[in-house]
Design an enzyme around this catalytic site. Structure first.
Site, PDB file in Angstrom:
ATOM      1  N   CYS A 110      63.220  41.653  51.885  1.00 26.24           N
ATOM      2  CA  CYS A 110      63.900  40.356  51.934  1.00 26.24           C
ATOM      3  C   CYS A 110      65.422  40.538  51.814  1.00 26.24           C
ATOM      4  CB  CYS A 110      63.323  39.429  50.851  1.00 26.24           C
ATOM      5  SG  CYS A 110      63.738  37.706  51.175  1.00 26.24           S
ATOM      6  N   HIS A 130      57.459  39.623  51.951  1.00 29.79           N
ATOM      7  CA  HIS A 130      57.263  40.273  50.636  1.00 29.79           C
ATOM      8  C   HIS A 130      55.928  41.033  50.596  1.00 29.79           C
ATOM      9  CE1 HIS A 130      60.660  38.565  48.357  1.00 29.79           C
ATOM     10  NE2 HIS A 130      60.579  37.608  49.265  1.00 29.79           N
ATOM     11  N   GLU A 188      54.862  42.944  48.388  1.00 32.88           N
ATOM     12  CA  GLU A 188      54.366  43.083  47.005  1.00 32.88           C
ATOM     13  C   GLU A 188      53.541  41.897  46.547  1.00 32.88           C
ATOM     14  OE1 GLU A 188      57.320  42.338  48.003  1.00 32.88           O
ATOM     15  OE2 GLU A 188      58.454  41.081  46.616  1.00 32.88           O
TER      16      GLU A 188
END
Ligand code: XMP
Length: 535
Positions: A107, A195, A197
């Site tokens: 990001c 993202h 994660e």
């Protein structure tokens, strides 16, 4: 005298030589990924995902890259609340890491690499938040090995990369975001706008694995056993023959820290377990017994009279916390002074405590520990062997150390104990009523196999009385609230949807067995906007 002086000097030289040596070998053994934190709320999650892959990583403030650490195998740049073109945006000199380590920007991290390389980052037409799909995807790219075209990813950004610099290759797009991922040609540098994660990025862990294993070459051999082996060796080096004191709370973190230290330095560790009178029913006795069975050198101090005295008539929750915090420090300090020659104070601080306590500029924004201030007061050096572990990792280490499951799997319990679960002033009689009700609830959860399904549970003693009827008699007695929540980190929580039959049984048992209580309620508030504790 002379001999002693020479001996100490000789020892000092040996210790210095040994520590230089172990630092070297430790660093070369403990390969790691560095996550530069630009302030995103999901930075910790990046760390979690990598640790779940059995790879060691550290989250450091964006401007604190550990220069000269040979064990760094790769670098991840996190997201950020800022735009790259904000005046206050966090900036780093990428030339210090680019070309030296593989890099993955996430990001803001991806935008920052593109922007500083001469690309264009602009506000997205509307803030892009939520699920998206990688419609176009270069499946030959190492980052996307094994990833299915169309896979779901999670977007959360106000800016978007609208043009990449020369030499950058776009390797994924969604229907809204043309440059969803890129790689710099001939460099081991990637950027992803989404993202990986976050749980909603369905193949995110695989993407992270592709980066840390395939690109960075990490070995995936970091586990509880290797942590214990390395940490015990380090503690032996660090502490030598020094004496260490540790405050036990009965909770998981301080208990695991104690057992780990005990393995490293044995009788040079003295543990102090203070009973402030507001523990659960029989907890002081039971936990002390557990500690003794674990071979710990532990001193139990019953200081309940002191605490009840100081708390008499106090109703304000923060004052209660302060009195207990200070009282704890006083008792602990007094006990520790009875020991001779103590040099270190050990604490069970864990990773989220450290991350939450440090802003990315390195200033303390929240002092997290109940006993903050203890090291300064006692003039001791601080030893925190668990400071790099997440909670579930602490539990795994505890299991690997052979600690009993009932100690490892315990629910969190606030430092000030039942004091913050008795609304209004505290008396020994109220504590006893609450202990009985709490015991019935917690034992019930265990008997019904519900204990491990909730994050935390307890009973609150309310400052209200209500009318009831028992037999032929009218009663006017206390009300309690049951509180049980599900959570993963206590930052957010939902009330636990416990079976009605169970709640009915617990309510009956409490009203029948706990003298002075004639009404039981169940707290159905979530956090936020409520909190887990009532005070
Ligand atoms: P809240 O009530 O803020 O609690 O939702 C979040 C978690 O923190 C625990 N808690 C404390 N722990 N000292 C502690 O050691 C405290 O003063 C304290 N207050 C809350 C709470 O039990 C929950 O796990």
């Amino acid at each position: 005298m002379h001999f002693n002086g020479f001996y100490s000097f000789f020892q000092l030289v040996c210790v210095l030589l040994r520590s230089i040596y172990t630092l070297d070998t430790h660093f070369s053994m403990q390969e790691k990924i560095i996550i530069l934190d630009f302030g995103s709320q999901t930075t910790q999650l990046i760390g979690r995902r990598i640790r779940e892959l059995s790879i060691y990583c550290e989250i450091v403030p964006y401007n604190k890259f550990p220069e000269g650490d040979d064990s760094v195998k790769g670098v991840i740049l996190s997201g950020s609340p800022f735009s790259v073109y904000d005046e206050n945006a966090f900036k780093v000199d990428l030339s210090r890491i680019r070309g030296k380590y593989p890099i993955l920007g996430i990001c803001y991290g991806a935008q920052y690499i593109a922007y500083t390389g001469g690309g264009k980052v602009e506000p997205a037409g509307s803030r892009e938040y939520g699920r998206a799909h990688l419609a176009k995807l270069d499946t030959d790219n190492t980052l996307f090995k094994g990833i299915t075209p169309g896979t779901q990813v999670w977007m959360s950004h106000g800016d978007t990369i609208t043009a990449v610099p020369e030499g950058f290759r776009t390797i994924a797009s969604t229907d809204k975001v043309a440059i969803a991922a890129y790689q710099i040609a001939d460099e081991r540098v990637w950027g992803v706008q989404f993202h990986p994660e976050v749980y909603h990025t369905e193949q995110g862990t695989q993407m992270i694995k592709n980066f840390v294993v395939d690109v960075c070459g990490c070995r995936q051999d970091w586990n509880a056993a290797s942590f214990i082996e390395t940490t015990v060796a380090q503690l032996k080096e660090q502490l030598g023959n020094d004496k260490v004191v540790l405050g036990l709370s009965g909770g998981v973190d301080s208990s695991v820290a104690a057992v780990l230290l005990n393995r490293a330095i044995g009788r040079n560790l003295t543990c102090i377990f203070v009973d402030h009178g507001m523990l659960r029913k029989d907890e002081f006795k039971n936990v002390l017994h557990d500690y003794e069975c674990l071979g710990l050198n532990v001193i139990g101090v019953d200081a309940s009279a002191k605490f009840f005295g100081e708390l008499a008539g106090v109703t304000d929750p923060e004052r209660k916390r302060k009195i207990i915090g200070k009282g704890f420090i006083d008792v602990f300090d007094e006990e520790a002074h009875k020991l001779h020659d103590v040099k270190w104070l050990a604490q069970g601080t864990i990773y989220p405590d450290c991350i939450e306590s440090l802003s990315i500029t390195g200033t303390v924004i929240k002092s997290h520990h109940n006993v903050g201030g203890l090291p300064e007061k006692m003039n001791l050096k601080l030893c925190e062997p668990l400071r790099l572990l997440f909670k579930d990792e602490v539990r795994r280490v505890g299991r690997e150390l052979g600690m009993p499951e009932h100690l490892i799997g315990r629910h969190p319990f606030p430092g000030p104990g039942l004091a913050v679960r008795i609304l209004g002033d505290i008396t020994p009689e109220k504590v006893q009523v609450l202990q009985e009700a709490d015991h019935i609830f917690i034992q019930g959860l265990r008997d019904w196999n519900l204990y491990d399904q909730v994050w935390q549970a307890g009973v609150i003693l309310l400052p209200v009385q209500s009318v009831g009827v028992m037999g032929d008699e009218r009663t006017y007695e206390r009300a309690v609230a049951l509180r049980a929540v599900t959570s993963t980190d206590a930052m957010t929580a939902d009330w636990a949807h416990l079976p009605y039959e169970f709640l009915a049984k617990v309510s009956n048992d409490i009203i029948n067995k706990v003298k002075g209580v004639n009404r039981v309620t169940y707290d159905i508030s979530s956090k936020p906007p409520s909190t887990i504790e009532w005070e």
